[in-house]
Design a protein around this motif. Structure first.
Motif, PDB file in Angstrom:
ATOM      1  N   GLU A  90       0.837  -1.159  -0.099  1.00  0.00           N
ATOM      2  CA  GLU A  90      -0.049  -0.028  -0.081  1.00  0.00           C
ATOM      3  C   GLU A  90       0.941   1.359   0.053  1.00  0.00           C
ATOM      4  O   GLU A  90       0.417   2.262  -0.316  1.00  0.00           O
ATOM      5  CB  GLU A  90      -1.026   0.095   1.162  1.00  0.00           C
ATOM      6  N   ALA A  91       2.023   1.050   0.348  1.00  0.00           N
ATOM      7  CA  ALA A  91       3.051   2.135   0.248  1.00  0.00           C
ATOM      8  C   ALA A  91       3.084   3.014  -1.324  1.00  0.00           C
ATOM      9  O   ALA A  91       3.244   4.288  -1.352  1.00  0.00           O
ATOM     10  CB  ALA A  91       4.264   1.789   0.621  1.00  0.00           C
ATOM     11  N   LEU A  92       2.967   2.006  -2.139  1.00  0.00           N
ATOM     12  CA  LEU A  92       2.705   2.755  -3.560  1.00  0.00           C
ATOM     13  C   LEU A  92       1.563   3.549  -3.716  1.00  0.00           C
ATOM     14  O   LEU A  92       1.789   4.811  -4.462  1.00  0.00           O
ATOM     15  CB  LEU A  92       2.295   1.569  -4.556  1.00  0.00           C
ATOM     16  N   ALA A  93       0.652   3.513  -3.028  1.00  0.00           N
ATOM     17  CA  ALA A  93      -0.517   4.298  -3.101  1.00  0.00           C
ATOM     18  C   ALA A  93      -0.054   5.848  -2.476  1.00  0.00           C
ATOM     19  O   ALA A  93      -0.370   6.899  -2.937  1.00  0.00           O
ATOM     20  CB  ALA A  93      -1.808   4.031  -2.320  1.00  0.00           C
ATOM     21  N   ASP A  94       0.684   5.600  -1.286  1.00  0.00           N
ATOM     22  CA  ASP A  94       1.072   6.912  -0.564  1.00  0.00           C
ATOM     23  C   ASP A  94       2.037   7.887  -1.547  1.00  0.00           C
ATOM     24  O   ASP A  94       2.059   8.894  -1.632  1.00  0.00           O
ATOM     25  CB  ASP A  94       1.992   6.400   0.485  1.00  0.00           C
ATOM     26  N   ILE A  95       3.123   7.124  -2.405  1.00  0.00           N
ATOM     27  CA  ILE A  95       3.965   7.464  -3.292  1.00  0.00           C
ATOM     28  C   ILE A  95       3.192   8.168  -4.510  1.00  0.00           C
ATOM     29  O   ILE A  95       3.472   9.367  -4.714  1.00  0.00           O
ATOM     30  CB  ILE A  95       4.972   6.690  -3.798  1.00  0.00           C
ATOM     31  N   TRP A  96       2.289   7.417  -4.862  1.00  0.00           N
ATOM     32  CA  TRP A  96       1.390   7.955  -6.076  1.00  0.00           C
ATOM     33  C   TRP A  96       0.744   9.140  -5.761  1.00  0.00           C
ATOM     34  O   TRP A  96       0.677   9.952  -6.424  1.00  0.00           O
ATOM     35  CB  TRP A  96       0.285   6.858  -6.640  1.00  0.00           C
ATOM     36  N   PHE A  97       0.207   9.442  -4.601  1.00  0.00           N
ATOM     37  CA  PHE A  97      -0.507  10.444  -3.951  1.00  0.00           C
ATOM     38  C   PHE A  97       0.265  11.479  -4.029  1.00  0.00           C
ATOM     39  O   PHE A  97      -0.226  12.760  -4.507  1.00  0.00           O
ATOM     40  CB  PHE A  97      -1.092  10.143  -2.448  1.00  0.00           C
ATOM     41  N   THR A  98       1.550  11.507  -4.072  1.00  0.00           N
ATOM     42  CA  THR A  98       2.526  12.793  -3.861  1.00  0.00           C
ATOM     43  C   THR A  98       2.938  13.110  -5.320  1.00  0.00           C
ATOM     44  O   THR A  98       2.863  14.233  -5.494  1.00  0.00           O
ATOM     45  CB  THR A  98       3.591  12.395  -3.038  1.00  0.00           C
ATOM     46  N   VAL A  99       3.161  11.860  -6.164  1.00  0.00           N
ATOM     47  CA  VAL A  99       3.618  12.372  -7.662  1.00  0.00           C
ATOM     48  C   VAL A  99       2.384  12.603  -8.695  1.00  0.00           C
ATOM     49  O   VAL A  99       2.897  12.827  -9.658  1.00  0.00           O
ATOM     50  CB  VAL A  99       4.682  11.273  -8.100  1.00  0.00           C
ATOM     51  N   ARG A 100       1.190  12.176  -8.301  1.00  0.00           N
ATOM     52  CA  ARG A 100       0.169  12.185  -9.153  1.00  0.00           C
ATOM     53  C   ARG A 100      -0.103  13.520 -10.057  1.00  0.00           C
ATOM     54  O   ARG A 100      -0.542  13.433 -11.034  1.00  0.00           O
ATOM     55  CB  ARG A 100      -1.047  11.630  -8.728  1.00  0.00           C
ATOM     56  N   THR A 101       0.330  14.682  -9.329  1.00  0.00           N
ATOM     57  CA  THR A 101      -0.030  15.811  -9.876  1.00  0.00           C
ATOM     58  C   THR A 101       1.136  16.142 -11.004  1.00  0.00           C
ATOM     59  O   THR A 101       0.938  17.095 -11.743  1.00  0.00           O
ATOM     60  CB  THR A 101       0.098  17.131  -8.925  1.00  0.00           C
TER      61      THR A 101
END
Length: 167
Positions: free
Chosen positions: A84-95
């Motif tokens: 689930e750490a991938l979702a945290d990373i994606w949340f930061t870089v998604r923009t």
């Protein structure tokens, strides 16, 4: 053109610089346990640096029509303890306006005014392809007198007003 799904390339560069058991455990955790599609790339680390290999991979992929939306670089001794750490990373870089990475500082590089420069290390580093291009395709090699491996990404992001999320 319709909506193209976003993709993530997880890249682990490896070579003779670590005991083979380290890579075996990396595969057990990342691929077998988490079920993640890690791209393991064997590198001749006695002849090339980690940053040179990053530059090579980016040069070979970033302009392809099937280029990943995001790149996640992980050393073979760096693990995601939770998938689930991938979702945290994606949340930061998604923009596509932020780079995310392990906080690091290069003690062996001269810094402006004698200070230190925390940066997003290649040991665990994620950014969008679009942002990498917008930053001017920073050199990831450590040959720059002020930068260690991939540190120029942080310098470029800071200079252009993008977010650098250090973990």
């Amino acid at each position: 053109g319709g909506d193209t799904p976003e993709t993530l390339a997880i890249i682990t560069l490896h070579g003779g610089n670590r005991h083979p058991e380290v890579l075996a455990w990396h595969r057990r955790v990342m691929v077998e346990h988490h079920g993640l599609p890690v791209n393991y790339i064997e590198c001749p680390f006695q002849g090339v640096s980690h940053g040179q290999m990053m530059n090579h991979v980016l040069a070979q992929t970033v302009d392809r029509p099937d280029a990943p939306t995001y790149y996640l670089w992980m050393d073979n001794d760096a693990l995601l303890l939770r998938k689930e750490a991938l979702a945290d990373i994606w949340f930061t870089v998604r923009t596509k306006r932020a780079i995310w990475g392990q906080a690091w500082k290069a003690q062996h590089k001269a810094k402006p005014r004698g200070g230190c420069h925390p940066y997003a290390s290649q040991a665990c580093l994620c950014f969008a392809r679009e942002l990498y291009i917008a930053l001017g395709r920073p050199d990831c090699d450590h040959h720059n007198p002020r930068s260690d491996t991939a540190e120029e990404l942080t310098y470029a992001a800071e200079a252009q007003g993008y977010t650098v999320a250090l973990q």
